[in-house]
Design a protein around this motif. Structure first.
Motif, PDB file in Angstrom:
ATOM      1  N   ILE A 196      -7.049  -6.038  -2.561  1.00 53.86           N
ATOM      2  CA  ILE A 196      -6.001  -6.488  -3.480  1.00 53.86           C
ATOM      3  C   ILE A 196      -6.205  -7.952  -3.864  1.00 53.86           C
ATOM      4  N   LYS A 213      -7.938   3.865   1.333  1.00 59.05           N
ATOM      5  CA  LYS A 213      -6.488   4.076   1.188  1.00 59.05           C
ATOM      6  C   LYS A 213      -5.757   3.870   2.509  1.00 59.05           C
ATOM      7  N   TYR A 214      -5.911   2.681   3.054  1.00 61.86           N
ATOM      8  CA  TYR A 214      -5.287   2.386   4.355  1.00 61.86           C
ATOM      9  C   TYR A 214      -3.757   2.447   4.302  1.00 61.86           C
ATOM     10  N   THR A 215      -3.188   2.118   3.171  1.00 62.30           N
ATOM     11  CA  THR A 215      -1.733   2.126   2.898  1.00 62.30           C
ATOM     12  C   THR A 215      -0.913   1.057   3.642  1.00 62.30           C
ATOM     13  N   ASP A 216      -1.536   0.163   4.380  1.00 57.32           N
ATOM     14  CA  ASP A 216      -0.789  -0.935   5.011  1.00 57.32           C
ATOM     15  C   ASP A 216      -0.030  -1.757   3.959  1.00 57.32           C
ATOM     16  N   CYS A 217      -0.608  -1.843   2.775  1.00 60.69           N
ATOM     17  CA  CYS A 217      -0.038  -2.662   1.705  1.00 60.69           C
ATOM     18  C   CYS A 217       1.371  -2.252   1.320  1.00 60.69           C
ATOM     19  N   LEU A 243      -4.926   3.745  -4.394  1.00 64.21           N
ATOM     20  CA  LEU A 243      -3.604   3.281  -4.797  1.00 64.21           C
ATOM     21  C   LEU A 243      -3.743   2.330  -5.968  1.00 64.21           C
ATOM     22  N   CYS A 289      -4.227  -5.726   3.571  1.00 63.02           N
ATOM     23  CA  CYS A 289      -5.227  -4.700   3.278  1.00 63.02           C
ATOM     24  C   CYS A 289      -6.483  -4.878   4.140  1.00 63.02           C
ATOM     25  N   PRO A 290      -6.802  -3.905   5.012  1.00 63.23           N
ATOM     26  CA  PRO A 290      -7.997  -4.004   5.845  1.00 63.23           C
ATOM     27  C   PRO A 290      -9.293  -3.959   5.033  1.00 63.23           C
ATOM     28  N   CYS A 293     -10.614   0.014  -2.271  1.00 63.55           N
ATOM     29  CA  CYS A 293      -9.545   0.923  -1.800  1.00 63.55           C
ATOM     30  C   CYS A 293      -9.983   2.382  -1.868  1.00 63.55           C
TER      31      CYS A 293
HETATM   32 FE1  F3S Z   1      -5.822   0.537  -0.552  1.00 68.68          FE
HETATM   33 FE2  F3S Z   1      -5.848  -1.588   0.983  1.00 68.68          FE
HETATM   34 FE3  F3S Z   1      -3.571  -0.531   0.297  1.00 68.68          FE
HETATM   35  S1  F3S Z   1      -7.265   0.116   1.091  1.00 68.68           S
HETATM   36  S2  F3S Z   1      -4.018   1.611   0.110  1.00 68.68           S
HETATM   37  S3  F3S Z   1      -5.042  -1.444  -1.099  1.00 68.68           S
HETATM   38  S4  F3S Z   1      -4.050  -1.387   2.293  1.00 68.68           S
END
Ligand code: F3S
Length: 106
Positions: free
Chosen positions: A54, A12-16, A32, A49-50, A8
């Motif tokens: 997680i 920090k894609y934030t899709d989660c 995150l 999560c791309p 991450c």
């Molecule tokens: Fe990080 Fe994946 Fe969420 S890169 S912010 S855990 S979508």
């Protein structure tokens, strides 16, 4: 609990956060974490999560075990995030890079 791991950092894609039913994600500058006291282990964030960052605690790769404590320690320092806000600008370049812990901003 579920745990956010090294990949991450700087992505920090934030899709989660959009799918979390209990709003347990906390946001730092480039990472995150999941509040271990709030997570209900529903697992819906895992496929979102791309960066595949997680994991359920019991499924963590051995080298990611320190992230259990890191998520817990950073939870009170980071701020609640409940809506997706877009990845960091160089997320796709950093996705999958090794040894990113050194870049973690607290
Ligand atoms: Fe990080 Fe994946 Fe969420 S890169 S912010 S855990 S979508």
């Amino acid at each position: 609990t579920h745990v956010v791991t090294e990949n991450c950092i700087k992505c920090k894609y934030t899709d989660c956060v959009d799918v979390c039913p209990v709003d347990c994600f906390r946001e730092g500058p480039n990472f995150l974490v999941i509040d271990p006291d709030e997570c209900i282990d529903c697992a819906v964030c895992i496929p979102e999560c791309p960066a595949n960052a997680i994991f359920a605690e019991e499924d963590l790769p051995a080298d990611q075990l320190p992230y259990i404590k890191l998520n817990a320690d950073l939870t009170p320092k980071f701020k609640s995030i409940t809506k997706r806000k877009g990845a960091l600008p160089e997320a796709d370049e950093w996705n999958g890079k090794p040894d990113k812990l050194q870049y973690l901003e607290r």
